[in-house]
Design an enzyme around this catalytic site. Structure first.
Site, PDB file in Angstrom:
ATOM      1  N   ASN A   1       0.881  -1.170   0.000  1.00 12.70           N
ATOM      2  CA  ASN A   1       0.000   0.000   0.000  1.00 12.70           C
ATOM      3  C   ASN A   1       0.917   1.218   0.000  1.00 12.70           C
ATOM      4  OD1 ASN A   1      -1.858   2.024   0.441  1.00 12.70           O
ATOM      5  ND2 ASN A   1      -2.142   1.544   2.620  1.00 12.70           N
TER       6      ASN A   1
ATOM      7  N   LYS B   1       0.179   4.312  -0.295  1.00 11.97           N
ATOM      8  CA  LYS B   1      -0.378   5.565   0.250  1.00 11.97           C
ATOM      9  C   LYS B   1      -0.099   6.710  -0.739  1.00 11.97           C
ATOM     10  CE  LYS B   1       0.362   3.560   4.734  1.00 11.97           C
ATOM     11  NZ  LYS B   1       0.227   3.711   6.152  1.00 11.97           N
TER      12      LYS B   1
ATOM     13  N   HIS C   1      -9.530   1.617   4.852  1.00 13.55           N
ATOM     14  CA  HIS C   1      -8.239   1.699   5.568  1.00 13.55           C
ATOM     15  C   HIS C   1      -8.416   2.625   6.768  1.00 13.55           C
ATOM     16  CE1 HIS C   1      -4.048   2.653   6.412  1.00 13.55           C
ATOM     17  NE2 HIS C   1      -3.731   1.567   5.743  1.00 13.55           N
TER      18      HIS C   1
ATOM     19  N   GLU D   1      -6.678   4.930   7.855  1.00 13.80           N
ATOM     20  CA  GLU D   1      -6.417   6.352   7.563  1.00 13.80           C
ATOM     21  C   GLU D   1      -7.647   6.992   6.928  1.00 13.80           C
ATOM     22  OE1 GLU D   1      -2.718   5.729   5.456  1.00 13.80           O
ATOM     23  OE2 GLU D   1      -1.777   5.195   7.363  1.00 13.80           O
TER      24      GLU D   1
ATOM     25  N   GLU E   1      -5.811  -4.771  10.542  1.00 13.01           N
ATOM     26  CA  GLU E   1      -4.716  -3.832  10.756  1.00 13.01           C
ATOM     27  C   GLU E   1      -4.933  -3.094  12.077  1.00 13.01           C
ATOM     28  OE1 GLU E   1      -2.650  -2.626   6.941  1.00 13.01           O
ATOM     29  OE2 GLU E   1      -4.416  -1.360   7.039  1.00 13.01           O
TER      30      GLU E   1
ATOM     31  N   GLY F   1       2.442   2.009  10.769  1.00  6.89           N
ATOM     32  CA  GLY F   1       3.436   3.064  10.625  1.00  6.89           C
ATOM     33  C   GLY F   1       4.133   3.423  11.934  1.00  6.89           C
TER      34      GLY F   1
ATOM     35  N   SER G   1       3.194  -2.470  10.356  1.00  7.75           N
ATOM     36  CA  SER G   1       4.647  -2.552  10.538  1.00  7.75           C
ATOM     37  C   SER G   1       5.224  -3.909  10.149  1.00  7.75           C
ATOM     38  CB  SER G   1       5.033  -2.191  11.982  1.00  7.75           C
ATOM     39  OG  SER G   1       4.687  -0.839  12.239  1.00  7.75           O
TER      40      SER G   1
HETATM   41  C1  PEP Z   1      -0.744   0.169   5.902  1.00  6.10           C
HETATM   42  O1  PEP Z   1      -0.604   1.230   5.348  1.00  6.10           O
HETATM   43  O2  PEP Z   1      -1.754  -0.486   5.661  1.00  6.10           O
HETATM   44  C2  PEP Z   1       0.288  -0.292   6.827  1.00  6.10           C
HETATM   45  C3  PEP Z   1       0.117  -1.437   7.426  1.00  6.10           C
HETATM   46  O3  PEP Z   1       1.401   0.503   6.989  1.00  6.10           O
HETATM   47  P1  PEP Z   1       2.812   0.077   7.687  1.00  6.10           P
HETATM   48  O4  PEP Z   1       3.207  -1.231   7.079  1.00  6.10           O
HETATM   49  O5  PEP Z   1       3.745   1.184   7.305  1.00  6.10           O
HETATM   50  O6  PEP Z   1       2.567  -0.026   9.142  1.00  6.10           O
END
Ligand code: PEP
Length: 249
Positions: free
Chosen positions: A10, A12, A95, A97, A167, A173, A213
């Site tokens: 992803n 972003k 998501h 975000e 998630e 992040g 992460s």
């Molecule tokens: C994500 O954007 O869905 C995500 C899991 O980000 P990260 O791997 O950077 O934590």
């Protein structure tokens, strides 16, 4: 039933058209052969170029969001058929975000999931609790509410192409990955929910990805868990060499 794993990047709000093309060109030779399907959710502007570049490769290109309406006066929004037209095969929906920063509700996400299925886009539906909810012992309640609210009633064939991404918001992040044990327990809970609603066959078909992460040094343990069917990867999907290590978990 054996479920083929998906490792989905992803990106972003990162990468221009040229950067996306060059990423796909660099990644392709690094991933063959791969035991997992390789997905990349790229910015809208790069879908066409990335999909063209990925044509002779196993890489599948998708989008990070869409609206549930087919067309109309919705400045700044994008429709499922536009994503398909540009070459997207899947779309990430809900998501955290989008939920947190842009105020997306379960109800809105449910309409988007319905639309994605109608237009032939494979939806990756994200759910996840925040730190306060986990610490208060409410993670499973939150997830159940999100599953009930964000998923429309599904047909058997829709279940086959549905992907859920668990998630935990506190792991996105932040560098804090959920332990493999927490992730497994939570994935199992989600699969049990699918089973209670759609039966054992559906539960064993639906793929549940872990996100938060994920890095080359934690993917192996996560993928050893019986209910983890892949990963949604943010930061570590931005460099081909790092992402390819995750793909070869
Ligand atoms: C994500 O954007 O869905 C995500 C899991 O980000 P990260 O791997 O950077 O934590």
């Amino acid at each position: 039933m054996s479920r083929q794993a998906i490792i989905c990047g992803n990106w972003k709000m990162y990468k221009t058209i040229e950067e996306s093309k060059s990423f796909v060109k660099s990644l392709a030779p690094l991933i063959e052969p791969s035991q997992a399907l390789v997905y990349l959710a790229v910015p809208f502007t790069a879908i066409k170029a990335a999909a063209d570049e990925a044509q002779e490769t196993p890489i599948v290109i998708g989008a990070q969001n869409m609206n549930d309406i087919s067309e109309g006066a919705f400045t700044g929004e994008i429709a499922a058929r536009m994503l398909k037209d540009a070459g997207a095969a899947f779309v990430i929906l809900g998501h955290s975000e989008r939920r947190q920063i842009f105020g997306e509700t379960d109800e809105f996400i449910r309409r988007k999931v319905t639309k994605a299925f109608q237009e032939g886009l494979e939806p990756i539906v994200c759910i996840g609790e925040n730190l306060k909810e986990r610490e208060a012992g409410h993670a499973h309640d939150v997830l159940q509410k999100q599953l009930e609210g964000s998923l429309p009633t599904l047909t058997a064939s829709q279940i086959q192409s549905l992907v859920i991404a668990y998630e935990p918001v506190w792991a996105i992040g932040t560098g804090k990955v959920a332990t493999a044990e927490i992730a497994q327990t939570t994935h199992q809970f989600c699969r049990e929910w699918i089973k209670s609603k759609y039966g054992p066959e559906a539960a064993s078909a639906v793929r549940i990805l872990y996100g938060g992460s994920v890095k080359p040094d934690n993917i192996t343990e996560l993928m050893q868990q019986p209910d983890i069917d892949g990963a949604l990867v943010g930061g570590a999907s931005l460099q081909p060499d790092v992402f390819s290590q995750i793909i070869h978990y």
